[in-house]
Design a protein around this motif. Sequence first.
Motif, PDB file in Angstrom:
ATOM      1  N   GLU A 189       8.188  12.115   6.543  1.00  0.00           N
ATOM      2  CA  GLU A 189       7.857  13.478   6.969  1.00  0.00           C
ATOM      3  C   GLU A 189       6.738  14.061   6.121  1.00  0.00           C
ATOM      4  N   ASN A 190       6.098  15.088   6.680  1.00  0.00           N
ATOM      5  CA  ASN A 190       5.221  15.958   5.906  1.00  0.00           C
ATOM      6  C   ASN A 190       5.650  17.394   6.182  1.00  0.00           C
ATOM      7  N   ASP A 191       4.801  18.359   5.939  1.00  0.00           N
ATOM      8  CA  ASP A 191       5.198  19.757   6.101  1.00  0.00           C
ATOM      9  C   ASP A 191       5.501  20.125   7.557  1.00  0.00           C
ATOM     10  N   ASP A 192       4.886  19.409   8.498  1.00  0.00           N
ATOM     11  CA  ASP A 192       4.983  19.798   9.905  1.00  0.00           C
ATOM     12  C   ASP A 192       5.731  18.806  10.783  1.00  0.00           C
ATOM     13  N   TRP A 193       5.745  17.536  10.398  1.00  0.00           N
ATOM     14  CA  TRP A 193       6.268  16.481  11.261  1.00  0.00           C
ATOM     15  C   TRP A 193       7.333  15.667  10.534  1.00  0.00           C
ATOM     16  N   VAL A 194       8.275  15.128  11.307  1.00  0.00           N
ATOM     17  CA  VAL A 194       9.224  14.143  10.796  1.00  0.00           C
ATOM     18  C   VAL A 194       9.263  12.987  11.786  1.00  0.00           C
ATOM     19  N   MET A 195       9.266  11.762  11.279  1.00  0.00           N
ATOM     20  CA  MET A 195       9.184  10.568  12.127  1.00  0.00           C
ATOM     21  C   MET A 195      10.279   9.583  11.762  1.00  0.00           C
ATOM     22  N   SER A 196      10.930   9.044  12.772  1.00  0.00           N
ATOM     23  CA  SER A 196      11.767   7.860  12.616  1.00  0.00           C
ATOM     24  C   SER A 196      11.620   7.032  13.888  1.00  0.00           C
ATOM     25  N   HIS A 197      12.184   5.836  13.877  1.00  0.00           N
ATOM     26  CA  HIS A 197      11.950   4.948  15.014  1.00  0.00           C
ATOM     27  C   HIS A 197      12.550   5.488  16.308  1.00  0.00           C
ATOM     28  N   ALA A 198      13.831   5.854  16.281  1.00  0.00           N
ATOM     29  CA  ALA A 198      14.505   6.271  17.516  1.00  0.00           C
ATOM     30  C   ALA A 198      14.715   7.774  17.610  1.00  0.00           C
ATOM     31  N   GLY A 199      14.520   8.504  16.520  1.00  0.00           N
ATOM     32  CA  GLY A 199      14.722   9.945  16.538  1.00  0.00           C
ATOM     33  C   GLY A 199      15.629  10.393  15.414  1.00  0.00           C
ATOM     34  N   ILE A 200      16.048  11.629  15.474  1.00  0.00           N
ATOM     35  CA  ILE A 200      16.947  12.207  14.473  1.00  0.00           C
ATOM     36  C   ILE A 200      18.253  12.570  15.171  1.00  0.00           C
ATOM     37  N   TYR A 201      19.360  12.048  14.677  1.00  0.00           N
ATOM     38  CA  TYR A 201      20.648  12.329  15.293  1.00  0.00           C
ATOM     39  C   TYR A 201      20.832  13.840  15.458  1.00  0.00           C
ATOM     40  N   PRO A 202      21.176  14.305  16.667  1.00  0.00           N
ATOM     41  CA  PRO A 202      21.141  15.741  16.945  1.00  0.00           C
ATOM     42  C   PRO A 202      22.197  16.559  16.214  1.00  0.00           C
ATOM     43  N   GLY A 203      23.209  15.910  15.655  1.00  0.00           N
ATOM     44  CA  GLY A 203      24.215  16.625  14.894  1.00  0.00           C
ATOM     45  C   GLY A 203      23.867  16.783  13.424  1.00  0.00           C
ATOM     46  N   GLN A 212      18.212  18.068   6.135  1.00  0.00           N
ATOM     47  CA  GLN A 212      18.725  17.668   4.827  1.00  0.00           C
ATOM     48  C   GLN A 212      19.700  16.496   4.961  1.00  0.00           C
ATOM     49  N   GLN A 213      20.576  16.538   5.970  1.00  0.00           N
ATOM     50  CA  GLN A 213      21.525  15.446   6.185  1.00  0.00           C
ATOM     51  C   GLN A 213      20.800  14.166   6.585  1.00  0.00           C
ATOM     52  N   ALA A 214      19.783  14.295   7.437  1.00  0.00           N
ATOM     53  CA  ALA A 214      19.012  13.119   7.839  1.00  0.00           C
ATOM     54  C   ALA A 214      18.329  12.477   6.633  1.00  0.00           C
ATOM     55  N   ARG A 215      17.745  13.298   5.777  1.00  0.00           N
ATOM     56  CA  ARG A 215      17.110  12.763   4.569  1.00  0.00           C
ATOM     57  C   ARG A 215      18.133  11.998   3.719  1.00  0.00           C
ATOM     58  N   LYS A 216      19.278  12.598   3.519  1.00  0.00           N
ATOM     59  CA  LYS A 216      20.314  12.002   2.680  1.00  0.00           C
ATOM     60  C   LYS A 216      20.754  10.650   3.250  1.00  0.00           C
ATOM     61  N   CYS A 217      20.990  10.616   4.557  1.00  0.00           N
ATOM     62  CA  CYS A 217      21.455   9.370   5.183  1.00  0.00           C
ATOM     63  C   CYS A 217      20.380   8.291   5.149  1.00  0.00           C
ATOM     64  N   ALA A 218      19.123   8.681   5.387  1.00  0.00           N
ATOM     65  CA  ALA A 218      18.036   7.710   5.318  1.00  0.00           C
ATOM     66  C   ALA A 218      17.951   7.094   3.928  1.00  0.00           C
ATOM     67  N   ARG A 219      18.034   7.934   2.900  1.00  0.00           N
ATOM     68  CA  ARG A 219      17.938   7.429   1.532  1.00  0.00           C
ATOM     69  C   ARG A 219      19.102   6.509   1.192  1.00  0.00           C
ATOM     70  N   GLU A 220      20.281   6.792   1.739  1.00  0.00           N
ATOM     71  CA  GLU A 220      21.445   5.923   1.478  1.00  0.00           C
ATOM     72  C   GLU A 220      21.170   4.493   1.917  1.00  0.00           C
ATOM     73  N   VAL A 221      20.718   4.334   3.153  1.00  0.00           N
ATOM     74  CA  VAL A 221      20.491   2.979   3.670  1.00  0.00           C
ATOM     75  C   VAL A 221      19.275   2.346   3.012  1.00  0.00           C
ATOM     76  N   GLU A 222      18.242   3.121   2.726  1.00  0.00           N
ATOM     77  CA  GLU A 222      17.078   2.571   2.030  1.00  0.00           C
ATOM     78  C   GLU A 222      17.477   2.015   0.662  1.00  0.00           C
ATOM     79  N   THR A 223      18.374   2.705  -0.030  1.00  0.00           N
ATOM     80  CA  THR A 223      18.844   2.230  -1.328  1.00  0.00           C
ATOM     81  C   THR A 223      19.611   0.918  -1.183  1.00  0.00           C
ATOM     82  N   VAL A 224      20.419   0.820  -0.130  1.00  0.00           N
ATOM     83  CA  VAL A 224      21.148  -0.422   0.133  1.00  0.00           C
ATOM     84  C   VAL A 224      20.185  -1.575   0.387  1.00  0.00           C
TER      85      VAL A 224
END
Length: 270
Positions: free
Chosen positions: A110-124, A128-140
């Motif tokens: 992401e930057n100040d205006d955009w956020v990108m992932s392959h399939a999207g961001i889970y709507p629930g 902040q939650q998306a960032r946290k979850c992404a970092r969890e799997v990246e660490t794994v």
Amino acid sequence: MATYAIGDLQGCFKPFKCLLDEVKFNPDQDQIWLCGDLVNRGPESLKTLKFCYDRRDNLIAVLGNHDLHMLAVLAGIGSPKRKDTFNDVLASKHRDKLTDWLLSCPLMHENDDWVMSHAGIYPGWSLQQARKCAREVETVLQNPQLRLQYFENMYGNTPAIWDESLTGPDRWRTITNFFTRMRLVNGDGEIDLTHKEALSDAPAGLIPWFQWPQRTPLKKKILFGHWAALQGVSNYPGVLALDTGCVWGNRLTAVCLETEALTSCDCEKS
């Protein structure tokens, strides 16, 4: 300086080069964002991956489901499927450095205006939650011991809904599916991973993730690929679909993030 976000490459190297020529990409000033699936199904996975690696100082790629599948095969978990086309990567003398680079790529950028992932961001999720979850799997993925456990348990369609109490491989798989395989959800926010075709043919009760009525506002515009059947049309404000089916003989598309101008190159069928 310009930033160009580009849809699924899937080993289609010539259209990728064509698109960079069309936007007059300047490697000394401009930046490339790739929305995942750099490899597989197209004819030149190795050449595409090497090109991206060589430009890694001004190129950001998020991981897609095809990238993760190839990484699992490279890790010795399973074997290539009948339609896979990344044997050139498996046989390359550069495979180790290319593997290490892919393993360092994020699930979300992401930057100040955009956020990108392959399939999207889970709507629930909140941003902040998306960032946290992404970092969890990246660490794994960056932990050699956990990585093998991750790949051994990566494949599967469940759990289909977010539960903060999930742990271990079930949690990793759910996060991975949300970021790399999601298309449709039901009214409860459960993802469906079986329908891959046009929205007009979607089973009753399923809607695109970005149209879920309870979707958490992110206050940023979303870029995603993965869903070629949309042909780059989400019909939803602030949500830009970038997979326009290059590997199926349609188009490869880029958007300039500063101007939102779209540019495409036609793709020959492989």
